[in-house]
Design a protein around this motif. Structure first.
Motif, PDB file in Angstrom:
ATOM      1  N   THR A  19       0.842  -1.224   0.050  1.00  0.00           N
ATOM      2  CA  THR A  19      -0.140   0.133  -0.141  1.00  0.00           C
ATOM      3  C   THR A  19       1.066   1.227  -0.034  1.00  0.00           C
ATOM      4  N   GLN A  20       1.982   1.353   0.728  1.00  0.00           N
ATOM      5  CA  GLN A  20       2.906   2.459   0.903  1.00  0.00           C
ATOM      6  C   GLN A  20       3.646   2.631  -0.206  1.00  0.00           C
ATOM      7  N   VAL A  21       4.075   1.431  -1.071  1.00  0.00           N
ATOM      8  CA  VAL A  21       4.655   1.570  -2.340  1.00  0.00           C
ATOM      9  C   VAL A  21       3.959   2.107  -3.536  1.00  0.00           C
ATOM     10  N   SER A  22       2.652   1.612  -3.336  1.00  0.00           N
ATOM     11  CA  SER A  22       1.516   2.205  -4.374  1.00  0.00           C
ATOM     12  C   SER A  22       1.536   3.705  -4.172  1.00  0.00           C
ATOM     13  N   ALA A  23       1.639   4.215  -2.926  1.00  0.00           N
ATOM     14  CA  ALA A  23       1.425   5.578  -2.788  1.00  0.00           C
ATOM     15  C   ALA A  23       2.607   6.514  -3.162  1.00  0.00           C
ATOM     16  N   ALA A  24       3.850   6.048  -2.747  1.00  0.00           N
ATOM     17  CA  ALA A  24       4.924   6.434  -3.354  1.00  0.00           C
ATOM     18  C   ALA A  24       5.059   6.433  -4.738  1.00  0.00           C
ATOM     19  N   THR A  25       4.686   5.482  -5.278  1.00  0.00           N
ATOM     20  CA  THR A  25       4.604   5.347  -6.927  1.00  0.00           C
ATOM     21  C   THR A  25       3.926   6.635  -7.531  1.00  0.00           C
ATOM     22  N   LYS A  26       2.505   6.662  -6.834  1.00  0.00           N
ATOM     23  CA  LYS A  26       1.813   7.655  -7.391  1.00  0.00           C
ATOM     24  C   LYS A  26       2.353   9.039  -7.178  1.00  0.00           C
ATOM     25  N   ALA A  27       2.999   9.125  -6.003  1.00  0.00           N
ATOM     26  CA  ALA A  27       3.499  10.533  -5.727  1.00  0.00           C
ATOM     27  C   ALA A  27       4.701  10.766  -6.775  1.00  0.00           C
ATOM     28  N   LEU A  28       5.516   9.636  -7.141  1.00  0.00           N
ATOM     29  CA  LEU A  28       6.513   9.894  -8.098  1.00  0.00           C
ATOM     30  C   LEU A  28       5.979  10.314  -9.556  1.00  0.00           C
ATOM     31  N   GLU A  29       4.849   9.957  -9.670  1.00  0.00           N
ATOM     32  CA  GLU A  29       4.025   9.915 -11.091  1.00  0.00           C
ATOM     33  C   GLU A  29       3.492  11.257 -11.173  1.00  0.00           C
ATOM     34  N   ALA A  30       2.924  11.794  -9.934  1.00  0.00           N
ATOM     35  CA  ALA A  30       2.503  13.242  -9.895  1.00  0.00           C
ATOM     36  C   ALA A  30       3.826  14.197 -10.253  1.00  0.00           C
ATOM     37  N   VAL A  31       4.843  13.927  -9.480  1.00  0.00           N
ATOM     38  CA  VAL A  31       6.059  14.804 -10.028  1.00  0.00           C
ATOM     39  C   VAL A  31       6.408  14.530 -11.346  1.00  0.00           C
ATOM     40  N   ALA A  32       6.526  13.360 -12.224  1.00  0.00           N
ATOM     41  CA  ALA A  32       6.722  13.250 -13.584  1.00  0.00           C
ATOM     42  C   ALA A  32       5.858  14.052 -14.156  1.00  0.00           C
ATOM     43  N   LEU A  33       4.262  13.924 -13.884  1.00  0.00           N
ATOM     44  CA  LEU A  33       3.428  14.444 -14.801  1.00  0.00           C
ATOM     45  C   LEU A  33       3.871  16.123 -14.682  1.00  0.00           C
ATOM     46  N   GLY A  34       3.993  16.606 -13.379  1.00  0.00           N
ATOM     47  CA  GLY A  34       4.059  18.147 -13.349  1.00  0.00           C
ATOM     48  C   GLY A  34       5.296  18.358 -14.072  1.00  0.00           C
ATOM     49  N   LEU A  35       6.506  17.513 -14.183  1.00  0.00           N
ATOM     50  CA  LEU A  35       7.752  18.069 -14.704  1.00  0.00           C
ATOM     51  C   LEU A  35       7.408  18.060 -16.143  1.00  0.00           C
ATOM     52  N   LEU A  36       6.630  17.076 -16.901  1.00  0.00           N
ATOM     53  CA  LEU A  36       6.245  17.207 -18.136  1.00  0.00           C
ATOM     54  C   LEU A  36       5.189  18.242 -18.702  1.00  0.00           C
ATOM     55  N   GLU A  37       4.184  18.464 -17.763  1.00  0.00           N
ATOM     56  CA  GLU A  37       3.589  19.735 -18.275  1.00  0.00           C
ATOM     57  C   GLU A  37       4.215  21.090 -18.027  1.00  0.00           C
ATOM     58  N   ASP A  38       5.378  21.188 -17.330  1.00  0.00           N
ATOM     59  CA  ASP A  38       6.282  22.194 -17.183  1.00  0.00           C
ATOM     60  C   ASP A  38       7.114  22.372 -18.483  1.00  0.00           C
ATOM     61  N   HIS A  39       7.594  21.205 -19.060  1.00  0.00           N
ATOM     62  CA  HIS A  39       8.197  21.096 -20.089  1.00  0.00           C
ATOM     63  C   HIS A  39       7.623  21.518 -21.181  1.00  0.00           C
ATOM     64  N   LEU A  40       6.282  21.125 -21.448  1.00  0.00           N
ATOM     65  CA  LEU A  40       5.320  21.616 -22.517  1.00  0.00           C
ATOM     66  C   LEU A  40       5.232  22.865 -22.493  1.00  0.00           C
ATOM     67  N   ARG A  41       4.777  23.440 -21.609  1.00  0.00           N
ATOM     68  CA  ARG A  41       4.421  24.869 -21.446  1.00  0.00           C
ATOM     69  C   ARG A  41       5.757  25.670 -21.488  1.00  0.00           C
ATOM     70  N   HIS A  42       6.983  25.352 -21.252  1.00  0.00           N
ATOM     71  CA  HIS A  42       7.935  26.202 -21.268  1.00  0.00           C
ATOM     72  C   HIS A  42       8.900  25.867 -22.468  1.00  0.00           C
ATOM     73  N   CYS A  43       9.288  24.697 -22.558  1.00  0.00           N
ATOM     74  CA  CYS A  43      10.273  24.447 -23.507  1.00  0.00           C
ATOM     75  C   CYS A  43       9.769  24.326 -24.958  1.00  0.00           C
ATOM     76  N   LEU A  44       8.587  23.964 -25.108  1.00  0.00           N
ATOM     77  CA  LEU A  44       7.923  23.868 -26.247  1.00  0.00           C
ATOM     78  C   LEU A  44       7.556  25.227 -26.920  1.00  0.00           C
ATOM     79  N   ALA A  45       7.179  26.027 -25.869  1.00  0.00           N
ATOM     80  CA  ALA A  45       6.936  27.417 -26.206  1.00  0.00           C
ATOM     81  C   ALA A  45       7.999  28.221 -26.630  1.00  0.00           C
ATOM     82  N   HIS A  46       9.350  27.681 -25.948  1.00  0.00           N
ATOM     83  CA  HIS A  46      10.500  28.761 -26.543  1.00  0.00           C
ATOM     84  C   HIS A  46      11.081  27.825 -27.971  1.00  0.00           C
ATOM     85  N   ALA A  47      10.665  26.714 -28.369  1.00  0.00           N
ATOM     86  CA  ALA A  47      11.111  26.056 -29.397  1.00  0.00           C
ATOM     87  C   ALA A  47      10.068  26.336 -30.802  1.00  0.00           C
ATOM     88  N   SER A  48       9.186  27.050 -30.521  1.00  0.00           N
ATOM     89  CA  SER A  48       8.088  27.279 -31.526  1.00  0.00           C
ATOM     90  C   SER A  48       8.392  27.860 -32.762  1.00  0.00           C
TER      91      SER A  48
END
Length: 103
Positions: free
Chosen positions: A51-80
């Motif tokens: 149960t705790q492994v699952s919670a940690a995994t979901k927390a890491l996925e949330a970090v990953a999705l946040g980083l990806l969203e920031d990448h899309l908003r920032h890096c893709l905008a500058h490369a456009s």
């Protein structure tokens, strides 16, 4: 796993505006993982550990999705303005999404 060093965008990495929040999330996850180590050391019940492994995994996925969203908003905008660079950034983002889906 080796970390690949890449060049940040013109104004820094995409997460620059959310760096403190991301670091706080990662520190909480680090605490969760330490808690998992203590649980295993204490011979805790398997399902409780899972149960705790699952919670940690979901927390890491949330970090990953946040980083990806920031990448899309920032890096893709500058490369456009540069089609080749934009294509490279889209390819990088697609590969990151694929890695998240497969995990």
């Amino acid at each position: 796993m080796a970390f690949e060093e890449t060049t940040a965008g013109p104004a820094g990495p995409g997460y620059v505006n959310n760096k403190d929040a991301q670091l706080n999330r990662l520190r909480r996850i680090e605490g969760q993982v330490r808690g998992l180590q203590r649980m295993v050391d204490a011979d805790s019940y398997c399902i409780d550990i899972l149960t705790q492994v699952s919670a940690a995994t979901k927390a890491l996925e949330a970090v990953a999705l946040g980083l990806l969203e920031d990448h899309l908003r920032h890096c893709l905008a500058h490369a456009s303005n540069d089609p080749a660079q934009l294509d490279q950034k889209v390819t990088e983002a697609s590969a990151a999404v694929a890695r998240l889906i497969r995990s």
